[in-house]
Design an enzyme around this catalytic site. Structure first.
Site, PDB file in Angstrom:
ATOM      1  N   ASP A 296     -11.327 -40.724  -5.874  1.00 16.34           N
ATOM      2  CA  ASP A 296     -10.032 -40.100  -6.081  1.00 16.34           C
ATOM      3  C   ASP A 296      -9.611 -39.474  -4.757  1.00 16.34           C
ATOM      4  O   ASP A 296     -10.395 -39.392  -3.812  1.00 16.34           O
ATOM      5  CB  ASP A 296     -10.118 -39.066  -7.204  1.00 16.34           C
ATOM      6  CG  ASP A 296     -10.896 -37.836  -6.791  1.00 16.34           C
ATOM      7  OD1 ASP A 296     -11.985 -38.001  -6.191  1.00 16.34           O
ATOM      8  OD2 ASP A 296     -10.429 -36.723  -7.035  1.00 16.34           O
TER       9      ASP A 296
ATOM     10  N   GLY B  42      -8.900 -36.419  -4.120  1.00 12.97           N
ATOM     11  CA  GLY B  42      -9.345 -35.027  -3.947  1.00 12.97           C
ATOM     12  C   GLY B  42      -8.280 -34.042  -4.382  1.00 12.97           C
ATOM     13  O   GLY B  42      -8.569 -32.893  -4.712  1.00 12.97           O
ATOM     14  N   GLY B  43      -7.032 -34.484  -4.438  1.00 11.04           N
ATOM     15  CA  GLY B  43      -5.919 -33.590  -4.733  1.00 11.04           C
ATOM     16  C   GLY B  43      -5.977 -32.951  -6.102  1.00 11.04           C
ATOM     17  O   GLY B  43      -5.764 -31.755  -6.262  1.00 11.04           O
TER      18      GLY B  43
ATOM     19  N   ASP C 287      -1.620 -37.248  -4.458  1.00 12.77           N
ATOM     20  CA  ASP C 287      -0.437 -37.077  -5.299  1.00 12.77           C
ATOM     21  C   ASP C 287      -0.395 -35.637  -5.796  1.00 12.77           C
ATOM     22  O   ASP C 287      -1.333 -34.869  -5.611  1.00 12.77           O
ATOM     23  CB  ASP C 287      -0.489 -38.039  -6.484  1.00 12.77           C
ATOM     24  CG  ASP C 287      -1.679 -37.770  -7.411  1.00 12.77           C
ATOM     25  OD1 ASP C 287      -2.694 -37.230  -6.916  1.00 12.77           O
ATOM     26  OD2 ASP C 287      -1.603 -38.072  -8.606  1.00 12.77           O
TER      27      ASP C 287
ATOM     28  N   ASP D 249     -11.037 -43.680 -16.491  1.00 11.93           N
ATOM     29  CA  ASP D 249     -12.135 -42.783 -16.105  1.00 11.93           C
ATOM     30  C   ASP D 249     -12.030 -41.545 -16.972  1.00 11.93           C
ATOM     31  O   ASP D 249     -10.909 -41.117 -17.316  1.00 11.93           O
ATOM     32  CB  ASP D 249     -12.050 -42.396 -14.621  1.00 11.93           C
ATOM     33  CG  ASP D 249     -11.243 -41.128 -14.405  1.00 11.93           C
ATOM     34  OD1 ASP D 249     -10.015 -41.235 -14.285  1.00 11.93           O
ATOM     35  OD2 ASP D 249     -11.837 -40.029 -14.386  1.00 11.93           O
TER      36      ASP D 249
HETATM   37  O1  LIG Z   1      -2.059 -37.504 -12.036  1.00 10.27           O
HETATM   38  C1  LIG Z   1      -3.247 -37.502 -11.678  1.00 10.27           C
HETATM   39  N1  LIG Z   1      -3.561 -37.698 -10.378  1.00 10.27           N
HETATM   40  C2  LIG Z   1      -4.862 -37.677  -9.963  1.00 10.27           C
HETATM   41  N2  LIG Z   1      -5.888 -37.480 -10.777  1.00 10.27           N
HETATM   42  C3  LIG Z   1      -5.645 -37.265 -12.108  1.00 10.27           C
HETATM   43  C4  LIG Z   1      -6.739 -37.003 -12.972  1.00 10.27           C
HETATM   44  C5  LIG Z   1      -8.183 -37.005 -12.482  1.00 10.27           C
HETATM   45  C6  LIG Z   1      -8.843 -38.319 -12.869  1.00 10.27           C
HETATM   46  N3  LIG Z   1     -10.305 -38.223 -12.766  1.00 10.27           N
HETATM   47  C7  LIG Z   1     -10.783 -38.006 -11.419  1.00 10.27           C
HETATM   48  C8  LIG Z   1     -12.277 -37.837 -11.396  1.00 10.27           C
HETATM   49  C9  LIG Z   1     -12.753 -37.939  -9.981  1.00 10.27           C
HETATM   50  C10 LIG Z   1     -14.249 -37.787  -9.903  1.00 10.27           C
HETATM   51  C11 LIG Z   1     -14.719 -36.498 -10.553  1.00 10.27           C
HETATM   52  C12 LIG Z   1     -14.181 -36.293 -11.931  1.00 10.27           C
HETATM   53  C13 LIG Z   1     -12.697 -36.514 -12.055  1.00 10.27           C
HETATM   54  C14 LIG Z   1      -6.468 -36.745 -14.319  1.00 10.27           C
HETATM   55  N4  LIG Z   1      -7.295 -36.403 -15.347  1.00 10.27           N
HETATM   56  C15 LIG Z   1      -6.511 -36.244 -16.415  1.00 10.27           C
HETATM   57  N5  LIG Z   1      -6.953 -35.874 -17.645  1.00 10.27           N
HETATM   58  C16 LIG Z   1      -8.338 -35.468 -17.864  1.00 10.27           C
HETATM   59  C17 LIG Z   1      -8.548 -34.087 -17.372  1.00 10.27           C
HETATM   60  C18 LIG Z   1      -9.682 -33.571 -16.847  1.00 10.27           C
HETATM   61  C19 LIG Z   1      -9.565 -32.232 -16.476  1.00 10.27           C
HETATM   62  C20 LIG Z   1      -8.331 -31.702 -16.740  1.00 10.27           C
HETATM   63  S1  LIG Z   1      -7.325 -32.896 -17.403  1.00 10.27           S
HETATM   64  N6  LIG Z   1      -5.222 -36.481 -16.140  1.00 10.27           N
HETATM   65  C21 LIG Z   1      -5.160 -36.778 -14.819  1.00 10.27           C
HETATM   66  C22 LIG Z   1      -4.090 -37.056 -13.979  1.00 10.27           C
HETATM   67  C23 LIG Z   1      -4.329 -37.281 -12.611  1.00 10.27           C
END
Ligand SMILES: O=c1[nH]cnc2c(CCNCC3CCCCC3)c3[nH]c(NCc4cccs4)nc3cc12
Length: 373
Positions: free
Chosen positions: A93, A95-96, A147, A267
């Site tokens: 990802d 990191g943001g 993002d 994920d």
């Molecule tokens: O727009 C987004 N942009 C970037 N990342 C998002 C993520 C994190 C996805 N998992 C990353 C992983 C990278 C490696 C380590 C673990 C995460 C999301 N996770 C969720 N819902 C689940 C959610 C989890 C926590 C709060 S909401 N919606 C998300 C929306 C975005």
């Protein structure tokens, strides 16, 4: 020249796609569930176990790795695949998302995000360019643009501001990523729960001709119906010949309904996090092994499973391990849960191949939704 990145749709059932992403480090069968590998490890699992349950790709966590041990150090040690002994594809990802959810004193501007580490308070700056640089140092196969994800509910002008910023950051990430044939950089569709903003974001990203597209800004507190409605609006605006990754999703039911709307990659921290908290996913529903009613139950979690954690240990033993806070509890339940999720994806892929996905869909996950059994 390294084999380029390619995505092929092998079968379609309604809007559900069975496909395969081909990369130099291996193939990714889609629809795919990507186990979350936080600090270069899928917590409590050996990498050959992760592979053994059927995972083709894991997630690397840019935020954690840049803070500790540091991206430059991982690069000096040969990159994340070498460091963590996972030779197959890795998606990192940007990191943001984790900066916004974990770090302290964060400040977001056009340039990027400045923040202080949640570990030692040290100051950091994460620009689109630096995020791509870090993901490159980790030798990531699929890199995500930086993002801004808006939590829902949110004001329309706030959603629009974040969506437009994310589009400008997508351009900067595309420029910084350049042309790396065996790797990919995915854009992320934003736009909250607003149809017009979703369409604008998806169309603008599609014009950038990226190798894959994530749908972000969902599973952030909105009802499932809103998430699904945004998929109905967004997926048709994305190129049909490119993979679509729904970030942070989700429960088996979320996954099923999102595959039915054209999503190819998922994920979610749930199966691994639930495993560490004593919760087991099985075909016949969830089992909370903290519950004392399991104390004398000689049955395994699922006698028909091909995962030893589900087949060879009694619920009584697992309950004992959980209550005793033994490390083996997290190990066995994480193993069981990842195996369940990969079996779910395997069943989904098979159902699309045999054109029985729409018919059999509900049956595939009928058990999981049942409460504690
Ligand atoms: O727009 C987004 N942009 C970037 N990342 C998002 C993520 C994190 C996805 N998992 C990353 C992983 C990278 C490696 C380590 C673990 C995460 C999301 N996770 C969720 N819902 C689940 C959610 C989890 C926590 C709060 S909401 N919606 C998300 C929306 C975005």
């Amino acid at each position: 020249m390294a084999k380029p990145f390619s995505f092929e749709v092998l079968a379609i059932d309604g809007k559900a796609r069975r496909g395969v992403i081909d990369m130099p480090r291996g193939e990714i069968r889609t629809p795919a569930f990507m186990p979350v590998g936080t600090g270069g490890t899928v917590k409590t699992m050996y990498m050959d176990q992760v592979r053994g349950v059927g995972a083709d790709i894991i997630l690397g966590n840019t935020y954690h790795l840049m803070l500790r041990p540091g991206a430059e150090r991982v690069a000096r040690l040969g990159g994340l695949h070498e460091f963590a002994r996972w030779p197959h594809p890795i998606l990192t990802d940007s990191g943001g998302f984790q900066v916004m959810s974990l770090s302290k004193l964060r400040k977001l501007t056009e340039k990027g995000v400045t923040f202080r580490s949640h570990i030692d308070g040290a100051p950091y700056e994460m620009s689109p360019e630096r995020s791509i640089e870090i993901q490159g140092l980790l030798d990531s196969d699929i890199q995500m643009q930086l993002d801004e994800c808006t939590a829902l509910p949110a004001e329309l002008k706030e959603i629009e501001r974040a969506m437009e910023l994310s589009l400008r950051w997508a351009e900067r990430c595309k420029t910084a990523f350049g042309d790396q044939p065996g790797k990919a950089m995915f854009g992320i569709v934003q736009g909250g729960d607003n149809a017009a903003l979703r369409v604008r974001s998806a169309q603008a990203l599609s014009e950038m001709g990226l190798k894959g597209y994530a749908v972000g800004g969902l599973a952030v507190g909105e009802p499932q119906a809103v998430m699904l409605e945004m998929l109905d609006i967004t997926c048709p605006e994305l190129p049909a010949d490119k993979p679509r990754y729904l970030m942070g999703v989700g429960t088996p039911d979320d996954i099923l309904k999102s595959v039915a709307r054209g999503i190819d990659m998922f994920d979610c921290v749930m199966p691994t996090r639930a495993g560490r908290h004593g919760l087991a996913y099985t075909r016949r529903g969830k089992v909370n092994l903290r519950n004392a009613r399991h104390a004398d139950d000689p049955r395994p979690l699922d006698e028909e499973s091909d995962c030893p954690a589900a087949r060879d240990y009694s619920r009584a033993y697992l309950h004992h391990l959980v209550r005793s806070q033994e490390a083996l509890a997290a190990m066995l339940l994480t193993w069981n849960n990842l195996s369940y999720y990969q079996k779910l994806m395997q069943d989904i892929r098979a159902a699309i191949e045999t054109q029985t996905f729409e018919a059999r869909g509900a049956e595939i996950t009928e058990g999981w939704a049942r409460g504690d059994i």
